[in-house]
Structure formats: structure tokens, C-alpha cells
Design an enzyme around this catalytic site. Sequence first.
Site, short mmCIF file in Angstrom:
data_model
loop_
_atom_site.label_atom_id
_atom_site.label_comp_id
_atom_site.label_asym_id
_atom_site.label_seq_id
_atom_site.Cartn_x
_atom_site.Cartn_y
_atom_site.Cartn_z
N GLU A 21 17.85 22.47 -91.57
CA GLU A 21 17.11 23.08 -90.45
C GLU A 21 17.46 24.55 -90.46
OE1 GLU A 21 14.96 21.59 -88.67
OE2 GLU A 21 15.44 19.49 -88.99
N GLY B 192 21.31 26.24 -90.03
CA GLY B 192 21.77 27.62 -90.14
C GLY B 192 20.69 28.48 -90.76
N SER B 193 21.10 29.56 -91.40
CA SER B 193 20.12 30.50 -91.94
C SER B 193 19.49 29.94 -93.21
CB SER B 193 20.83 31.82 -92.26
OG SER B 193 21.83 31.59 -93.23
N CYS C 150 16.57 29.39 -82.84
CA CYS C 150 15.71 29.23 -84.01
C CYS C 150 14.26 29.15 -83.58
CB CYS C 150 16.11 27.99 -84.79
SG CYS C 150 16.22 26.54 -83.76
N VAL D 12 21.69 30.55 -96.47
CA VAL D 12 22.80 29.62 -96.68
C VAL D 12 22.25 28.21 -96.94
CG1 VAL D 12 24.87 28.59 -95.68
CG2 VAL D 12 24.43 31.02 -95.36
N LYS E 279 31.95 20.54 -90.06
CA LYS E 279 32.42 21.93 -90.12
C LYS E 279 31.58 22.77 -89.17
CE LYS E 279 31.36 25.67 -92.15
NZ LYS E 279 31.74 26.59 -91.06
N GLU F 277 15.33 16.19 -87.34
CA GLU F 277 16.38 15.56 -86.55
C GLU F 277 15.83 15.22 -85.18
OE1 GLU F 277 19.84 17.95 -86.85
OE2 GLU F 277 18.82 19.78 -86.39
N GLN G 69 25.89 40.66 -85.75
CA GLN G 69 24.55 40.28 -85.27
C GLN G 69 23.94 41.43 -84.48
OE1 GLN G 69 23.16 37.31 -86.25
NE2 GLN G 69 21.32 38.27 -85.45
N ASN H 215 24.61 28.83 -82.34
CA ASN H 215 23.76 29.14 -81.17
C ASN H 215 23.56 27.94 -80.23
OD1 ASN H 215 22.10 27.91 -83.08
ND2 ASN H 215 20.30 29.05 -82.44
#
Length: 501
Positions: A256, A234-235, A290, A238, A182, A470, A337, A159
Site C-alpha cells: 500500500e 509506505g512510500s 495517503c 521503498v 517493524k 487490506e 518532511q 501516519n
Amino acid sequence: MHPGEYTAQTVFENFMDGTWSASSSGRLFENRNPANHDDVIGVFQESTADDAVRAIDAAERAYADWRLVPAPRRAEMLFRAAQLIADRKEQFARDMTREMGKVLEETRGDVQEAIDMTFFMAGEGRRMYGQTVPSELRDKFAMSVRQPLGVCGVITPWNFPMAIPSWKIVPALVCGNTVVFKPSSLTPLSAVNFVKVLAEAGVPPGVVNMVTGGPEVGTVLSTHDAVKVVSFTGSTAVGRLVNQNAAPAFKKVHLEMGGKNIVIVMDDAQLELAVEGCVWGGFGTTGQRCTAASRVVVHEKVHDEFLAEFSRRVKALRVGDGAIDGVQMGPSISESQLETVMRYVEIGRKEGATLVLGGHRLQEHAYARGWFHEPTIFADVQPSMRIAREEIFGPVVSVMRCRSLAEAIDIGNDVEYGLSASIYTRDINKAFAAMRDMYTGIFYVNAPTIGAEVHLPFGGTKATGNGHREAGIAALDVFSEWKSIYVDFSGRLQRAQIDTE
Ligand code: NAD
């Protein structure tokens, strides 16, 4: 999918040890425009665990020299990189809109954030302050310095395809680490653009490596012995997996994750301003932030007035291909999504919330080839409903009522996540109370839940994050380790805590 099938299209490769190379798998994946899925942007490497290991080996070799390059010299490369991104801002923004759908104005903002972050962090090359403190003993010197850790695994979502990689890679580099990156398979082109710039700015071979692909690559980055830091956005599902995979080796893990952010609108709020903020916070990036304002709690005295005006403004939003002038909201990132959004609309209906606006997929005419959904508002939402508790990551906002600030804060905090929150009020006492009592990593007064700047810490509490931040100088804590150093120049044994006279 194999390389031969794609001769007419652009094939993008992995970046390892300073060269572009194909995955050993011989497999590729497509990157398509979510506003028009006939538009294939290019094909990218579906990498294997072996590719990831080779990239980590390259990063490990490069670390031996890179950690010894003086930080101000490392920073000079980053200043050059920031300027190169600035020079190419428009092209990078257009590439990004094409691969992930947000409107050009917002992808320009995403690239700008990478520019800001890179300039800001490059400045740290001449700061990275440690501490010098007086020793309790005579003729003894005491200080602490930041040290790099080694290879950092960087795993990012789609995103914010350039901003988020920059939040991680640039501080990792300025601290003296090397990186294996990645990116999300939904936005690999922005990752290629960013990595190319770093190489062009003079970052030596092996210092930044990029491996595209899925969970197989991410799993190696979370488990390989040589990786000392894993920085993941990410989610939550995960993120939990990454944390578990990294735990046996005691890696430093920076997570995060998801959000379910709230805007509190009090009865003394400047209502027009609150409405405007909720439109931007809820539907900017098609709700796929987010920090999106997916919940709004409004004081009962102004609830009906707010809802009427909010609905009127959201109804007027122009939905379409983000590359077209005047479009204000783009598509969902992918078919899956979009299906998630549609599923939550159904859940909201079944839970008994009132669908005030939207609620349908857009499929006619200009929408036929993309993953579009109407901007959607639910009212009469109860805090216990799933649409008020779970991250939807789409253009759906749940509006609730409250009778007091205390009730609004209870509703605000009573979710699994803790990223961002905001309040609209003209009462400074209420603003300060909410600022103190909302258990989130970010808080806004008289602004929506989005709008973070790169020089303050960014991150959340509870299921959003694991205590790291961050951005700002807080990012240095993720990518460096403190070493405390004592230099005794007395020429004799001095014993701390014992020679107290
Ligand atoms: P995702 O969790 O599906 O994927 C994130 C990254 O993890 C991708 O690169 C993916 O390929 C990789 N991955 C998948 N499986 C893996 C595994 N087993 N091991 C290691 N890596 C693996 O998330 P997404 O759909 O790309 O992004 C959306 C999510 O990101 C939302 O939940 C959103 O809230 C969150 N997000 C959080 C922040 C924040 O700062 N808190 C910022 C942006 C997005």
C-alpha cells in the site's frame, strides 16, 4: 547512542518470544515530539539484522502451535484486545499525538480504527467462509478452505501508527499466521502500546514479535526464507524495493503506497459542502494521509467562488500542537518532511502556479520548537506541473480548472497513483460516470477523499498498490491461501473430465 546515556529516560525494548529485550547492537534512537523537539518521548532499539532473524525464528517456532488453535479461540483473544484498546483509547491517542503531531480528535480516530478493525476481524474467527460446491461426479465432495501461510513480515509507516498495524496484524493472526512487526522509527510508542495489548489479551509468546529499527530490519523481513507474506505500507520508492527484495523467493507481497488524490467539484455542486470537504481532505493530518485531497479540480463556472471560499476557510485554520484544545492542524512529522514541503512550495512557484495562501514555514513563538508549516493553496495549477503529479505529503493543495466532467476525469486519472478520488455534484448521472471512470481503489460521492471504514477493502491501483487490498474480508486474501479439497466416498476410481457419462 548507547543505553547508559539515557538512564533518566524511558528505554523501550523489542518484543520477542513473549519477552522484552534489548537489541544486540547496543544502539538506541530517540523519539521526539514534532510539535516540540525538546520533548523526548523515549528511546528505542536500533535493531540489527540479527535481531530481526531472532524474531523470525521465534515466530516460526510459535507458528507450529498457533496455526492449530481453532480460529474462534484465536478470535477470543482478539476480542479481548479490542476491548483493552477501547479502555485505553484516550491514553493511546495522547501518546500518538505526542509522537506524531496530529490533533487529538484525529489520533482518537486512529485508535478507534484499530478498535473497529480488531472487533471486525475477530468476528472472522467464526466465519472465514470457504466454498462448498457440488462435484461433477457422484459420491464425491468438493470444498475450499482458507489456510494460514506462516510468518508474516509487517512493515508500517508513521501516519496511522495504530490503525495501519492493526489492519495487518489482526487479520494475519485470525487466519493463523504469526507476525514480526517493524513499525516506523517515528512512531514506535504506538507500536509498543498495540503489542502490549495483544500480549495482555493472551496472544501466546512468539505469535507477535516487534523489532524497531530501520531499513536493515525491513530488508531481513523482505528476504528471509521463513517469511511467507510481506505486508508493507509506505512510500512507493521503498515499496518497490521491498517488492524486488521479496521477488526471488516468490513471497506474497502486499503493498500500500503513495497517493495523489483528487476532488472533482462540478458546477452543480453544493459549494459550501465541497469547500468543507476540501478543507478536511486537504489539511486533515496536516495533509499527511495517503488519501489526502492534494488536488482539487473545479468547474470553471464556479472556480473563482470556490477558491475564494476555500482560501477563506483554510486561512482560518488554527495551527499548533495537536494536544492543545482548539488546534485544527498539527506540525509535519519531521524536519525532513517539512523540508520536502518547503521544497515543493518552491517548485510550485517556479512552475508558475499562483500561491494563493500560505507558503512559509512557521517558526515564531509557539512554533519555534516544532516542524510547522502554513496551510498552503496553489491556484492556476496545470495538470503537468510537479505539484499536481507528485506526492508532497504535507499541507499543500493544488487547485485546477476544468470545463467538463470528461476533462476532470482525464486530469484525475493522469497521475502515477490511484488510491482515492471524489466528486461533488447533484447530478446522479455525473456521479455514476465518475464512479465508473476514475481508476482508483476508493471513490466518494459528495464527500472528500478520506473517510474509509474498516469493513470495506482499502487500497489503490497503479503505483499505489499491487492488486491486493487490506481491511474488509479482502484482507483475508492477503493473509491466507486457498486449499481446494476433494473427498471421494464412492470406493472406486472416478476420473474428473473423463468419466462424463
Ligand atoms: P517509508 O516508505 O519511508 O517507510 C515505510 C516503512 O518502511 C518504515 O517502517 C520504514 O522504516 C521501512 N523501510 C525503509 N526502508 C526500508 C527497506 N529498504 N526495506 C524495508 N522496509 C524499509 O514511508 P513513510 O514516510 O513511513 O510513510 C509515508 C508514505 O506512506 C507515503 O508515501 C504515504 O502515501 C504512504 N502511505 C500509504 C498508505 C496506503 O494505504 N496506500 C497508507 C499510509 C501511508
